[in-house]
Design a protein around this motif. Structure first.
Motif, PDB file in Angstrom:
ATOM      1  N   SER A 175       1.135   3.974  -3.057  1.00  0.00           N
ATOM      2  CA  SER A 175       0.818   5.375  -2.780  1.00  0.00           C
ATOM      3  C   SER A 175       1.949   6.290  -3.229  1.00  0.00           C
ATOM      4  CB  SER A 175       0.559   5.582  -1.282  1.00  0.00           C
ATOM      5  OG  SER A 175      -0.547   4.829  -0.865  1.00  0.00           O
ATOM      6  N   LEU A 176       3.176   5.899  -2.978  1.00  0.00           N
ATOM      7  CA  LEU A 176       4.321   6.709  -3.396  1.00  0.00           C
ATOM      8  C   LEU A 176       4.420   6.799  -4.920  1.00  0.00           C
ATOM      9  CD1 LEU A 176       7.063   5.623  -0.844  1.00  0.00           C
ATOM     10  CD2 LEU A 176       5.939   7.850  -1.024  1.00  0.00           C
TER      11      LEU A 176
ATOM     12  N   GLY B  78       1.941   6.419  -7.057  1.00  0.00           N
ATOM     13  CA  GLY B  78       0.801   7.228  -7.509  1.00  0.00           C
ATOM     14  C   GLY B  78       1.036   8.708  -7.293  1.00  0.00           C
ATOM     15  N   ALA B  79       1.575   9.073  -6.135  1.00  0.00           N
ATOM     16  CA  ALA B  79       1.849  10.483  -5.851  1.00  0.00           C
ATOM     17  C   ALA B  79       2.905  11.016  -6.812  1.00  0.00           C
ATOM     18  CB  ALA B  79       2.310  10.652  -4.407  1.00  0.00           C
TER      19      ALA B  79
ATOM     20  N   LEU C 146       0.827  -1.194   0.000  1.00  0.00           N
ATOM     21  CA  LEU C 146       0.000   0.000   0.000  1.00  0.00           C
ATOM     22  C   LEU C 146       0.872   1.260   0.000  1.00  0.00           C
ATOM     23  CD1 LEU C 146      -2.826   1.259   0.187  1.00  0.00           C
ATOM     24  CD2 LEU C 146      -2.596   1.156   2.665  1.00  0.00           C
ATOM     25  N   ALA C 147       1.902   1.262   0.803  1.00  0.00           N
ATOM     26  CA  ALA C 147       2.798   2.417   0.881  1.00  0.00           C
ATOM     27  C   ALA C 147       3.522   2.636  -0.444  1.00  0.00           C
ATOM     28  CB  ALA C 147       3.794   2.236   2.019  1.00  0.00           C
TER      29      ALA C 147
END
Length: 145
Positions: free
Chosen positions: A18-19, A21-22, A14-15
């Protein structure tokens, strides 16, 4: 695997997602290439002019034609019987007109209707459309006065 190990692994996934995607959404977009710009302008019937020429046109107050110019005479004129039924979208009948050779680009005609707010005022019916008509004449015919 134990429950704690599985949760740690899922949290890591998940982390990292998220990174990534950001980084993707926050990175600046790449500027279009010169070929892409020329293709866009040609597709929409636009031209590019130098900034100083643009400023000079604004100062003199001359207007540049906003609608596509009519086709020169001597070419074959196509006549098409357009049937617009209730619920038809502008994209659907624009594609029909393009396939019949009445308009050059379904996308540019649809953009013309959207820009002038005519897309929602199209009336169902049967219309005789000719290839020597410009976008304004076709839109007056199908959208009414």
């Amino acid at each position: 695997m134990r429950k704690r190990t599985m949760r740690s692994f899922a949290l890591g996934l998940l982390a990292s997602a998220s990174l990534i995607g950001a980084a993707y959404y926050l990175s600046p977009p790449t500027p279009p290439t010169e070929q892409e710009v020329k293709a866009f302008l040609k597709q929409h019937g636009l031209i590019a002019i130098a900034k100083d020429e643009y400023d000079q046109l604004r100062r003199t107050g001359r207007k540049v034609a906003a609608t596509p110019t009519p086709k020169p005479s001597g070419q074959t004129v196509y006549v098409y019987r357009l049937v617009i039924e209730k619920g038809d979208t502008p994209e659907s009948f624009a594609k029909k007109l393009e396939a019949a050779g009445v308009i050059d680009s379904a996308r540019s005609f649809n953009d013309y209707l959207q820009q002038r707010g005519l897309a929602r005022s199209i009336r169902p019916g049967t219309y005789t459309v000719r290839s020597d008509m410009d976008y304004a004449a076709i839109s007056r015919l199908i959208a009414g006065p």
